[in-house]
Design an enzyme around this catalytic site. Structure first.
Site, PDB file in Angstrom:
ATOM      1  N   GLN B 176       0.823  -1.218   0.000  1.00  0.00           N
ATOM      2  CA  GLN B 176       0.000   0.000   0.000  1.00  0.00           C
ATOM      3  C   GLN B 176       0.859   1.271   0.000  1.00  0.00           C
ATOM      4  OE1 GLN B 176      -3.143  -0.118  -0.478  1.00  0.00           O
ATOM      5  NE2 GLN B 176      -3.733  -2.181   0.153  1.00  0.00           N
ATOM      6  N   SER B 195       3.195  -4.716  -5.133  1.00  0.00           N
ATOM      7  CA  SER B 195       2.167  -5.379  -5.929  1.00  0.00           C
ATOM      8  C   SER B 195       1.700  -4.439  -7.023  1.00  0.00           C
ATOM      9  CB  SER B 195       0.992  -5.759  -5.025  1.00  0.00           C
ATOM     10  OG  SER B 195      -0.064  -6.258  -5.806  1.00  0.00           O
ATOM     11  N   HIS B 197      -1.171  -4.491  -8.942  1.00  0.00           N
ATOM     12  CA  HIS B 197      -2.578  -4.121  -9.165  1.00  0.00           C
ATOM     13  C   HIS B 197      -3.064  -3.030  -8.217  1.00  0.00           C
ATOM     14  CE1 HIS B 197      -4.809  -6.415  -5.924  1.00  0.00           C
ATOM     15  NE2 HIS B 197      -3.638  -7.001  -5.845  1.00  0.00           N
ATOM     16  N   THR B 233       7.591 -19.309 -15.713  1.00  0.00           N
ATOM     17  CA  THR B 233       7.673 -18.291 -16.765  1.00  0.00           C
ATOM     18  C   THR B 233       7.066 -16.980 -16.267  1.00  0.00           C
ATOM     19  OG1 THR B 233       7.458 -20.032 -18.395  1.00  0.00           O
ATOM     20  CG2 THR B 233       7.054 -17.787 -19.159  1.00  0.00           C
ATOM     21  N   CYS B 316     -18.048  -7.833   9.117  1.00  0.00           N
ATOM     22  CA  CYS B 316     -18.706  -7.428  10.355  1.00  0.00           C
ATOM     23  C   CYS B 316     -19.882  -8.286  10.752  1.00  0.00           C
ATOM     24  CB  CYS B 316     -19.141  -5.989  10.258  1.00  0.00           C
ATOM     25  SG  CYS B 316     -20.527  -5.832   9.179  1.00  0.00           S
TER      26      CYS B 316
END
Lengths: 385, 372
Positions: B176, B195, B197, B233, B316
């Site tokens: 993040q 990362s 994405h 790969t 939640c």
């Protein structure tokens, strides 16, 4: 030599003049359950045989037949010519590798067969003992397995050793149609299973409270309906939103009466839908005293607005017994997925446990009941599973 | 209805122009196996290495990069390479990719220590340092908390840790933080996970930036791609998109300042209605807030229906309980149950944020009326 699966029924035997009606219904249900599998269906007196199936399909056939109500037991058998040597050969091969106690049971429907049943059993038993004396011994009462020899009038014999227990009960469709209230919990799928077992065809109704409950909760109910439909030969699932009803109760009625009044709405909606889909009864998973809404007073209060019989097959079941059945019918793991059903968001801290009908009627009189039900019906969604 | 997407900490929408341009190249001459020795293969290899250089430009020359399939794999590669003996330390508010991997080590019998966090989700420095001793071999501290946006000063923390034990290997999950927080890693950062994405590139590409002097232990064996540390790969298409995204969004400070404006808009619009979990020092890309007494997933569904997509800080459902990270922050249960997360990408616009704030406010007021 022909490999077959023997299908036996149980309670249908008790029927007299209309036994054929039940037999035909069971045969139809068997064929429906085996859709997509190649086999030959044979009706012999008091039994059915599944023949000419691919060995690779055996497990799938057994799996499906175990979910057909009305079938008492199944056996994998060899169907052979009624010839002593042939029968001995097959019986010996079936017992190869088996260990423990056994007995031989011979049923000689074909009285032209030259050896009497008792003699045949004794001779075959001796032969089996001679061949497998290290692993097998005879025990007449409660042996580990029975070598069954069924010499039939048609000139053929069925030889088998194992008996697979099935659902028993009555064929689905023989006992009318019921509307199952399917909540997403553990109990209601089990209630549906039991009524299917007694021959009732099922429709199901689920109440949701989107956005207070999630789409995932609905998906979960669809999964449960699928699991129950394996026993009931299909289910149409109806989904109705009670969001507006819950909001109205929340706004206008005392908090502790939320569930009592909501359940009366559910019963009214179920009664109305049942009439529309021509169901003759409402089925619930209620169990006496399990929760506040299932005390005899609460049941009386909700029952008062039902216009059809309300069947509660689990009314005297303990929770652990219900869980055991839920595990057996593969609904338990889905039921305990953590998605809230429609009651939990507005759940009062202290729900009324012993509501009085007159008081409930007075409390809910502030609501426009007919309009709320009409609006709920506008949200109805039918899902075929 | 075009929905306003504000769950960019979960994933971002890939940039269409980038996808299009890389797609054209791949279909023409970019599809070869990067390990192939003919010219086409060598060209593809070059492209991958160029992206590697792009990432490493943000670090000093002491570092190298292994491409992985995601941030979680990069975290696992780091942890399983170095968290082997002595004691190992992380925080209670780590992303599951680190937290659950540490729990796995615990099950295997390693001395695993979890440092508590402050109310905003940042690690409690004093308590963290108390856990470090001469047997501490590995410490992993998230750079930016994925639920609250709290920024851990990993340069400072790694330095303090190494003052106590200079042999400790320091890792940070930077998923993040990468390209979002202006940050120059100090020499005390040994490993850093990223990362693709989360920065408008594609899922399927992550990376572990590591000090060249460290020897990673492969978790996947095979054809010895990625210097033998990560066989398989390479995701050439994804890596190229990643490279283009890094190029396009390289202006970290401008993007950061844009996000600060968005965050302020949220604070100004919603202060009367919500309790903010993220504080002023948190990443401006993540605004975590709670509507006490309103379960987060209910509000999330209502917002979805009204055209705003936000994340839940917590799963939640009462049966699941509140989120582990939010619980670790020590918030009151009523607050914890209602935590939502709005998160921005480089492509989020001010108009979207303004509209979203209005919709969120209206929905909260409406829902409060119904639940009164």
């Amino acid at each position: 030599m022909n490999k077959v699966i023997i299908i036996r029924y149980c309670e249908i035997y008790l029927k007299k003049k209309n036994r054929g009606y039940f037999e035909r219904m069971l045969a139809d249900n068997v064929k429906h359950s085996l859709k997509g599998i190649s086999y030959k269906f044979v009706h012999i007196p008091s039994r059915y045989l599944i023949e000419n199936f691919d060995d690779d399909d055996y497990d799938e056939i057994i799996n499906r037949l175990q979910k057909v109500s009305g079938i008492h037991t199944l056996s994998f058998a060899y169907r052979i010519k009624s010839d002593k040597d042939e029968i001995f050969k097959i019986a010996l091969s079936l017992c190869e590798g088996k260990k423990g106690t056994f007995k031989v049971e011979t049923n000689r429907a074909d009285k032209t067969f030259p050896i009497r049943s008792v003699d045949f059993s004794r001779e075959l038993g001796a032969e089996l003992l001679a061949r497998y004396n290290k692993n097998l011994s005879v025990k007449i009462k409660n042996p580990d397995f029975v070598v069954s020899i069924d010499i039939r009038e048609s000139g053929d014999t069925l030889v088998y050793t194992d008996v697979i227990k099935c659902m028993s009960g009555m064929p689905v469709g023989s006992a009318g149609k019921g509307l199952l209230l399917l909540s997403g919990g553990i109990d209601s799928p089990v209630a549906g299973y039991y009524m299917a077992k007694r021959g009732m065809r099922l429709k199901a109704l689920h109440f949701h409270s989107y956005p207070y409950t999630s789409e995932a909760a609905k998906e979960k109910v669809i999964e449960l309906a699928k699991a129950v439909s394996a026993y009931s030969g299909g289910i149409d699932l109806y989904v109705v939103s009670v969001t507006e009803i819950q909001e109205a109760i929340h706004e206008k009625c005392p908090e502790d009466y939320m569930i009592t009044i909501l359940r009366r709405f559910m019963m009214r909606i179920a009664s109305k839908l049942a009439e529309q889909v021509e169901a003759q009864a409402i089925i619930t998973g209620e169990s006496l005293g399990q929760v506040a809404s299932q005390t005899i007073e609460s049941l009386t209060t909700s029952n008062a607005v039902a216009t059809l019989p309300v069947l509660r097959p689990l009314i005297a079941f303990d929770k652990l017994d219900i869980i055991a059945v839920a595990e057996k019918i593969n609904t338990f793991d889905t039921s305990i997925l953590p998605y809230e059903d429609c009651c939990t968001v507005f759940l009062p801290k202290f729900p009324v446990i012993k509501p009085k009908l007159e008081k409930v009627e007075k409390i809910e009189s502030v609501l426009d009941i007919d309009a709320l039900i009409d609006n709920a019906f506008k949200t109805i969604e039918k899902i075929s599973v | 209805m075009q929905k306003i997407y504000l769950d960019n900490a979960a994933t971002t929408k890939p940039n269409f122009d980038i996808l299009h341009s890389v797609c054209d190249q791949t279909l023409n001459d970019g599809f070869y196996n990067p390990s192939a020795l003919y010219s086409g293969g060598r060209e593809v290899r070059k492209k991958i290495d160029n992206v590697r250089k792009q990432v490493l430009n943000l670090f000093s020359s002491d570092y190298d990069l292994i491409f992985t399939s995601c941030g979680s794999e990069a975290d696992n590669l780091a942890i399983f390479s170095f968290a082997k003996r002595g004691n190992v330390i992380t925080t209670n508010a780590e992303h599951s990719a680190v937290y659950n991997t540490f729990n796995q080590l615990k099950q295997r019998g390693l001395d695993v220590r979890f440092a508590p966090v402050n109310k905003d989700g940042s690690v409690n420095e004093e308590k963290l340092l108390n856990l470090v001793d001469d047997k501490t071999t590995f410490v992993s501290i998230v750079h930016v908390n994925n639920e609250t946006g709290a920024i851990n000063d990993i340069n400072r923390l790694s330095s303090l840790i190494k003052q106590k034990n200079k042999t400790t290997v320091f890792h940070s999950d930077g998923v993040q933080g990468f390209l979002k927080i202006p940050f120059k890693p100090s020499k005390n950062i040994d490993l850093y996970s990223i990362s693709a994405h989360k920065i408008c590139a594609l899922k399927g590409v992550g990376g572990l930036i590591y000090k060249k002097c460290l020897h990673l232990v492969p978790q996947i064996y095979g054809g010895n791609q990625e210097k033998g540390f990560r066989s398989g790969t390479e995701n050439v298409f994804g890596i190229e998109v990643f490279g283009k995204a890094i190029e396009k969004y390289s202006n970290v400070i401008d993007n950061f300042n844009n996000a600060v404006v968005f965050k302020e808009l949220f604070y100004n619009a919603l202060s009367d209605e919500v309790t903010f979990i993220s504080n002023e020092t948190a990443s401006p890309y993540i605004v975590s807030f709670s509507v006490p007494g309103v379960k987060a997933e209910i509000l999330q569904r209502i917002l979805d229906d009204n055209g705003v997509l936000v994340g839940t800080g917590s799963a939640c459902s009462s049966k699941v309980g509140t989120s582990r990270i939010i619980t670790a922050c020590g918030l009151d249960k009523k607050v914890a149950e209602g935590v939502l997360r709005a998160s921005f990408s480089f492509e989020t616009t001010q108009a979207e944020v303004v509209s979203a704030c209005k919709i969120i406010k209206d929905c909260i007021i409406e829902l409060r009326k119904k639940l009164k």
